[in-house]
Design a protein around this motif. Structure first.
Motif, PDB file in Angstrom:
ATOM      1  N   LEU A 106      33.220  36.850  47.707  1.00  0.00           N
ATOM      2  CA  LEU A 106      33.392  38.154  48.137  1.00  0.00           C
ATOM      3  C   LEU A 106      33.938  37.722  50.237  1.00  0.00           C
ATOM      4  N   PRO A 107      33.022  36.778  50.571  1.00  0.00           N
ATOM      5  CA  PRO A 107      33.165  36.463  52.313  1.00  0.00           C
ATOM      6  C   PRO A 107      34.405  36.093  52.281  1.00  0.00           C
ATOM      7  N   SER A 108      35.234  35.785  51.264  1.00  0.00           N
ATOM      8  CA  SER A 108      36.253  35.301  52.023  1.00  0.00           C
ATOM      9  C   SER A 108      37.491  36.537  52.055  1.00  0.00           C
ATOM     10  N   GLY A 109      36.939  37.524  51.154  1.00  0.00           N
ATOM     11  CA  GLY A 109      38.253  38.713  51.701  1.00  0.00           C
ATOM     12  C   GLY A 109      38.277  38.430  50.588  1.00  0.00           C
ATOM     13  N   ALA A 110      38.756  37.941  49.330  1.00  0.00           N
ATOM     14  CA  ALA A 110      39.560  38.211  48.556  1.00  0.00           C
ATOM     15  C   ALA A 110      38.787  38.908  47.595  1.00  0.00           C
ATOM     16  N   ILE A 111      39.709  39.377  46.812  1.00  0.00           N
ATOM     17  CA  ILE A 111      39.681  40.518  45.214  1.00  0.00           C
ATOM     18  C   ILE A 111      39.035  39.717  44.609  1.00  0.00           C
ATOM     19  N   PRO A 112      37.729  40.431  43.734  1.00  0.00           N
ATOM     20  CA  PRO A 112      37.579  39.911  42.605  1.00  0.00           C
ATOM     21  C   PRO A 112      37.878  40.220  41.059  1.00  0.00           C
ATOM     22  N   GLU A 113      38.333  39.568  40.686  1.00  0.00           N
ATOM     23  CA  GLU A 113      38.725  39.543  39.718  1.00  0.00           C
ATOM     24  C   GLU A 113      37.835  40.357  38.648  1.00  0.00           C
ATOM     25  N   PRO A 114      38.732  41.770  37.525  1.00  0.00           N
ATOM     26  CA  PRO A 114      37.948  42.298  36.414  1.00  0.00           C
ATOM     27  C   PRO A 114      37.383  41.749  35.060  1.00  0.00           C
ATOM     28  N   ALA A 116      36.005  42.390  31.645  1.00  0.00           N
ATOM     29  CA  ALA A 116      36.084  42.642  30.303  1.00  0.00           C
ATOM     30  C   ALA A 116      34.884  43.624  29.851  1.00  0.00           C
ATOM     31  N   GLY A 117      34.455  44.974  29.550  1.00  0.00           N
ATOM     32  CA  GLY A 117      33.274  45.435  28.595  1.00  0.00           C
ATOM     33  C   GLY A 117      32.648  46.483  29.846  1.00  0.00           C
ATOM     34  N   ARG A 118      31.989  46.566  29.407  1.00  0.00           N
ATOM     35  CA  ARG A 118      31.077  48.131  30.405  1.00  0.00           C
ATOM     36  C   ARG A 118      29.857  48.259  30.070  1.00  0.00           C
ATOM     37  N   ASP A 119      29.515  47.007  29.787  1.00  0.00           N
ATOM     38  CA  ASP A 119      27.952  46.589  30.351  1.00  0.00           C
ATOM     39  C   ASP A 119      27.542  46.445  31.369  1.00  0.00           C
ATOM     40  N   GLU A 120      26.437  46.124  31.844  1.00  0.00           N
ATOM     41  CA  GLU A 120      25.917  46.023  32.645  1.00  0.00           C
ATOM     42  C   GLU A 120      26.490  44.339  33.823  1.00  0.00           C
ATOM     43  N   ILE A 121      27.033  43.585  33.317  1.00  0.00           N
ATOM     44  CA  ILE A 121      27.720  42.724  33.840  1.00  0.00           C
ATOM     45  C   ILE A 121      29.366  43.401  34.322  1.00  0.00           C
ATOM     46  N   GLY A 122      29.543  44.027  33.336  1.00  0.00           N
ATOM     47  CA  GLY A 122      31.200  44.758  33.818  1.00  0.00           C
ATOM     48  C   GLY A 122      30.532  46.048  34.790  1.00  0.00           C
ATOM     49  N   ALA A 123      29.756  46.348  34.911  1.00  0.00           N
ATOM     50  CA  ALA A 123      28.686  47.551  36.471  1.00  0.00           C
ATOM     51  C   ALA A 123      28.697  46.814  37.464  1.00  0.00           C
ATOM     52  N   LEU A 124      28.564  45.773  37.755  1.00  0.00           N
ATOM     53  CA  LEU A 124      28.298  45.128  38.728  1.00  0.00           C
ATOM     54  C   LEU A 124      29.429  44.299  39.523  1.00  0.00           C
ATOM     55  N   ASN A 125      30.563  43.985  38.621  1.00  0.00           N
ATOM     56  CA  ASN A 125      31.596  43.278  38.315  1.00  0.00           C
ATOM     57  C   ASN A 125      32.197  44.845  39.623  1.00  0.00           C
ATOM     58  N   GLU A 126      32.111  45.691  38.823  1.00  0.00           N
ATOM     59  CA  GLU A 126      33.375  47.133  39.248  1.00  0.00           C
ATOM     60  C   GLU A 126      32.633  47.476  40.738  1.00  0.00           C
ATOM     61  N   GLY A 127      31.090  47.322  41.117  1.00  0.00           N
ATOM     62  CA  GLY A 127      30.495  47.176  42.388  1.00  0.00           C
ATOM     63  C   GLY A 127      31.309  46.677  43.182  1.00  0.00           C
ATOM     64  N   LEU A 128      30.794  44.553  42.989  1.00  0.00           N
ATOM     65  CA  LEU A 128      31.385  44.171  43.604  1.00  0.00           C
ATOM     66  C   LEU A 128      33.080  44.386  44.096  1.00  0.00           C
ATOM     67  N   ILE A 129      33.619  44.781  43.784  1.00  0.00           N
ATOM     68  CA  ILE A 129      34.918  45.220  43.305  1.00  0.00           C
ATOM     69  C   ILE A 129      35.532  45.749  44.565  1.00  0.00           C
ATOM     70  N   GLN A 130      34.263  47.110  43.895  1.00  0.00           N
ATOM     71  CA  GLN A 130      34.402  48.412  45.570  1.00  0.00           C
ATOM     72  C   GLN A 130      34.227  47.709  46.809  1.00  0.00           C
ATOM     73  N   VAL A 131      33.111  47.173  46.541  1.00  0.00           N
ATOM     74  CA  VAL A 131      32.762  46.950  47.945  1.00  0.00           C
ATOM     75  C   VAL A 131      33.476  45.894  48.421  1.00  0.00           C
ATOM     76  N   ALA A 132      34.447  44.607  47.609  1.00  0.00           N
ATOM     77  CA  ALA A 132      35.449  43.993  48.360  1.00  0.00           C
ATOM     78  C   ALA A 132      36.702  44.896  49.208  1.00  0.00           C
ATOM     79  N   GLU A 133      36.929  46.102  48.198  1.00  0.00           N
ATOM     80  CA  GLU A 133      37.957  46.704  49.282  1.00  0.00           C
ATOM     81  C   GLU A 133      37.130  47.587  50.020  1.00  0.00           C
ATOM     82  N   ALA A 134      36.403  47.756  50.372  1.00  0.00           N
ATOM     83  CA  ALA A 134      35.364  48.203  51.617  1.00  0.00           C
ATOM     84  C   ALA A 134      34.926  47.240  52.636  1.00  0.00           C
ATOM     85  N   LEU A 135      35.209  46.784  52.914  1.00  0.00           N
ATOM     86  CA  LEU A 135      35.263  44.613  53.659  1.00  0.00           C
ATOM     87  C   LEU A 135      36.891  44.825  54.094  1.00  0.00           C
TER      88      LEU A 135
END
Length: 327
Positions: A106-114, A116-135
């Motif tokens: 995330l600090p390097s500006g790279a977009i996190p990899e997606p 699979a799954g709709r559990d808490e880990i998937g939700a956290l990764n989706e949040g990381l993707i949104q944060v990376a896009e905003a950054l």
């Protein structure tokens, strides 16, 4: 009912309407009924005691069965938990590892990899993707900002800067200034250090200084120092703006204003001159037409003079309207 019959028989015996033999016979029947009732109650009590004993033994058996079933269920639950852990530990661990890698990127500006799954880990990764896009969007905005923006550590060394700051301060070259103080000319360095000290106290400070000519063509620069935290030894932000460009813009605005005022004065003088040059002969023509209208003329001549007057007045009105609109 037996008691009522007994008391009734006693009352009749006292009234001498019931013989003693019949009273004795009735009392014997009542006593016999009492004895039978007592035997029946004893039998019921014994039967109830037996039923209670049977129910108690059944309860103990059920408790034993329940304990056995509970033990079996606990064993099955433990076995199932171990099995679920063994089945999903590998998948969950791998997904957590991928989540940690995405977080490290995330600090390097790279977009996190997606993931699979709709559990808490998937939700956290989706949040990381949104944060990376905003950054990423904020990083693009900072890199292409018109003002220079840089972060400086507590010792004055540069941590990062955008392209505008590097161009204005001459930090894009190989031998650029190592810190904020070395960026300005020597006679302005004491003022910059004082402004940094003021920023440490008030959280914000501004100063105008000159960039060293050896590092770039820009000379007059406005510096704005903004504290990143209340800690005096923490890093802070520096914003640069070209004061000389603002001065040139102000001078251009003043020149444009003077040109507009001169043009307005020339237009006013031109309209005043035209108004005088047009109205003077029209007034003479109208005066001549008025004199002609007072002179005895034929009907055709008077009609012609009247029509001429109307046209002249209409022309004067049109010229006045034109001059008013021109103003």
């Amino acid at each position: 009912a037996r008691e009522e019959r007994m008391f009734g028989d006693i009352a009749r015996f006292r009234m001498a309407t019931l013989p003693w033999d019949e009273l004795r016979t009735g009392l014997g029947k009542v006593e016999t009924g009492w004895l039978q009732m007592e035997d029946l109650l004893k039998a019921m009590e014994q039967d109830n005691a037996g039923q209670i004993e049977i129910a108690f033994r059944r309860t103990e058996e059920l408790r034993a069965q329940q304990s056995a079933i509970t033990g079996i269920c606990l064993c099955l639950g433990l076995v199932g938990g171990v099995a679920m852990t063994l089945l999903f530990a590998r998948g969950i661990t791998s997904r957590i590892d991928r989540l940690q890698r995405n977080l490290a990127r995330l600090p390097s500006g790279a977009i996190p990899e997606p993931l699979a799954g709709r559990d808490e880990i998937g939700a956290l990764n989706e949040g990381l993707i949104q944060v990376a896009e905003a950054l990423r969007r904020k990083g693009v905005a900072l890199e292409n900002a018109l003002h220079g923006i840089a972060e400086v550590n507590a010792d004055g060394g540069y941590l990062w800067m955008n392209k505008t700051y590097g161009t204005m301060a001459g930090c894009l070259q190989i031998h650029g200034p190592a810190n904020i103080v070395a960026t300005v000319q020597p006679e302005d360095r004491a003022g910059v250090e004082e402004a940094i000290a003021q920023m440490r106290l008030n959280g914000r400070a501004e100063i105008a200084a000159r960039i060293d000519q050896n590092h770039g063509p820009v000379s007059d620069i406005g510096f704005t120092f903004l504290a990143a935290a209340e800690d005096p030894i923490s890093s802070f932000y520096v914003f640069l703006r070209d004061i000389w460009a603002g001065k040139r813009g102000d001078a251009a605005l003043i020149r444009a204003k003077d040109a507009a005022l001169a043009s307005n004065r020339a237009k006013t003088e031109f309209l005043a001159k035209i108004s005088h040059d047009i109205r003077t002969p029209l007034n003479a023509i109208l005066g001549s037409a008025d004199l002609l209208s007072q002179t005895p003329l034929s009907f055709d001549q008077a009609e012609y003079v009247s029509m001429f007057q109307r046209n002249c007045r209409r022309l004067v009105a049109l010229i006045n309207d034109f001059l008013d609109l021109s103003r």
